[in-house]
Design a protein around this motif. Structure first.
Motif, short mmCIF file in Angstrom:
data_model
loop_
_atom_site.label_atom_id
_atom_site.label_comp_id
_atom_site.label_asym_id
_atom_site.label_seq_id
_atom_site.Cartn_x
_atom_site.Cartn_y
_atom_site.Cartn_z
N GLY A 43 8.61 -11.12 -3.96
CA GLY A 43 6.94 -10.86 -5.68
C GLY A 43 7.35 -9.62 -6.37
O GLY A 43 8.87 -9.65 -6.52
N GLN A 85 -0.09 -1.93 -8.97
CA GLN A 85 0.09 -3.42 -8.42
C GLN A 85 1.01 -3.19 -7.10
O GLN A 85 1.72 -3.94 -7.06
CB GLN A 85 0.36 -4.39 -10.19
N GLU A 128 -0.14 -2.59 -4.99
CA GLU A 128 -0.67 -3.29 -3.93
C GLU A 128 -0.13 -4.70 -3.24
O GLU A 128 -0.22 -5.04 -2.18
CB GLU A 128 -1.24 -3.62 -4.44
N VAL A 129 1.06 -4.81 -4.15
CA VAL A 129 2.47 -6.01 -3.62
C VAL A 129 3.44 -5.47 -2.82
O VAL A 129 3.39 -6.25 -1.43
CB VAL A 129 2.70 -6.04 -5.08
N LYS A 133 2.69 -3.42 -0.38
CA LYS A 133 1.93 -3.75 0.84
C LYS A 133 1.05 -4.81 1.71
O LYS A 133 1.74 -4.53 3.01
CB LYS A 133 0.67 -2.60 0.79
N LYS A 134 1.14 -5.73 0.36
CA LYS A 134 0.95 -6.81 1.00
C LYS A 134 1.97 -7.92 1.87
O LYS A 134 2.62 -8.10 2.62
CB LYS A 134 0.05 -7.83 -0.17
N LEU A 135 3.50 -7.77 1.12
CA LEU A 135 4.62 -8.31 0.90
C LEU A 135 5.34 -7.59 2.22
O LEU A 135 6.65 -8.10 3.00
CB LEU A 135 4.93 -8.22 -0.21
N GLU A 136 5.14 -6.24 2.57
CA GLU A 136 6.26 -5.24 3.35
C GLU A 136 7.44 -6.06 2.80
O GLU A 136 8.79 -6.50 4.25
CB GLU A 136 6.12 -5.66 4.80
N THR A 152 3.48 4.92 3.55
CA THR A 152 3.18 3.42 4.52
C THR A 152 3.99 2.87 5.07
O THR A 152 3.83 1.75 6.14
CB THR A 152 2.05 1.87 3.65
N THR A 178 10.99 0.68 4.61
CA THR A 178 11.24 -0.29 3.23
C THR A 178 11.73 -0.08 2.61
O THR A 178 11.47 2.23 1.85
CB THR A 178 10.17 -0.71 2.74
#
Length: 224
Positions: free
Chosen positions: A34, A41, A44-45, A47-50, A75, A79
């Protein structure tokens, strides 16, 4: 072969993102999962995709890359974040590393240094572009004497651990240290973990400060 690592690219310039995608997509172990064009953004991206890896610009709209990195690492501590920036000021470098970034590459050398940085941080190491490393050393040399005083914990490191610490601070990866000392990368990784635990220093800044304070590295020769 299925890629081993997933990457998110964060930069507000679409052309630069496209350039990074071309460089990273050429590596068989990497998959572009991503991208993000501003700091909020990015958080958000990620945290969603890890993803396993994030490349992050500092000068991001809405939320700075440093703040975004800090929130991401809080979080998703596993990563890895590589800062890619035009900024070489000490303030930016130090704050980025304190936020949890594992690498810092200047954009004017990104094409040459990016894959070296990616390999290093995915291997559990840190990576600093040469001018960045020099600025960090210069920063520690200017610290007050009380902050550079030798610390009692040096006697708790074995000779091998002090040897490995010197090589870590000089920028060698676990693999490079293993080859130099005729050890396995896993053995070096175990030594690294013990060193950080003994010194209670869990980032490169802490290790550099300790090494300079205890005379394990020559900051003058390292910064040349």
């Amino acid at each position: 072969m299925r890629p081993r690592y997933r990457v998110v690219i964060c930069d507000d310039h679409a052309i630069f993102r496209e350039g990074l995608k071309k460089v990273l997509a050429g590596h068989p172990d990497l998959e572009i999962a991503g991208e993000a064009a501003n700091g909020f953004q990015a958080v958000e991206v990620v945290k969603k995709l890890e993803p396993d890896l994030v490349t992050m610009d500092i000068a991001m709209p809405e939320l700075s890359g440093i703040e975004a990195t800090r929130e991401i690492i809080s979080t998703l501590p596993h990563t890895r974040v590589i800062i890619m920036s035009v900024h070489s000021r000490k303030t930016f470098i130090m704050e980025a590393l304190k936020a949890g970034a594992r690498g810092y590459v200047l954009k004017d050398s990104a094409g040459e240094k990016l894959m070296d940085a990616v390999k290093a941080v995915l291997n559990g190491d840190c990576y600093l572009d040469s001018p960045v490393a020099a600025r960090i050393v210069d920063e520690f040399v200017k610290l007050p004497e009380k902050d550079l005083a030798p610390q009692d914990t040096s006697e708790h490191l074995t000779d091998r651990e002090r040897q490995i610490l010197r090589l870590i601070v000089e920028g060698l990866s676990n693999k490079d240290i293993a080859a130099k000392l005729f050890l396995s990368p896993k053995t070096v990784e175990n030594h690294r973990a013990r060193i950080m635990s003994k010194l209670d220093r869990h980032d490169l800044i802490g290790l550099v400060k300790y090494a300079i304070a205890n005379g394990l590295v020559d900051p003058d020769s390292w910064s040349r």
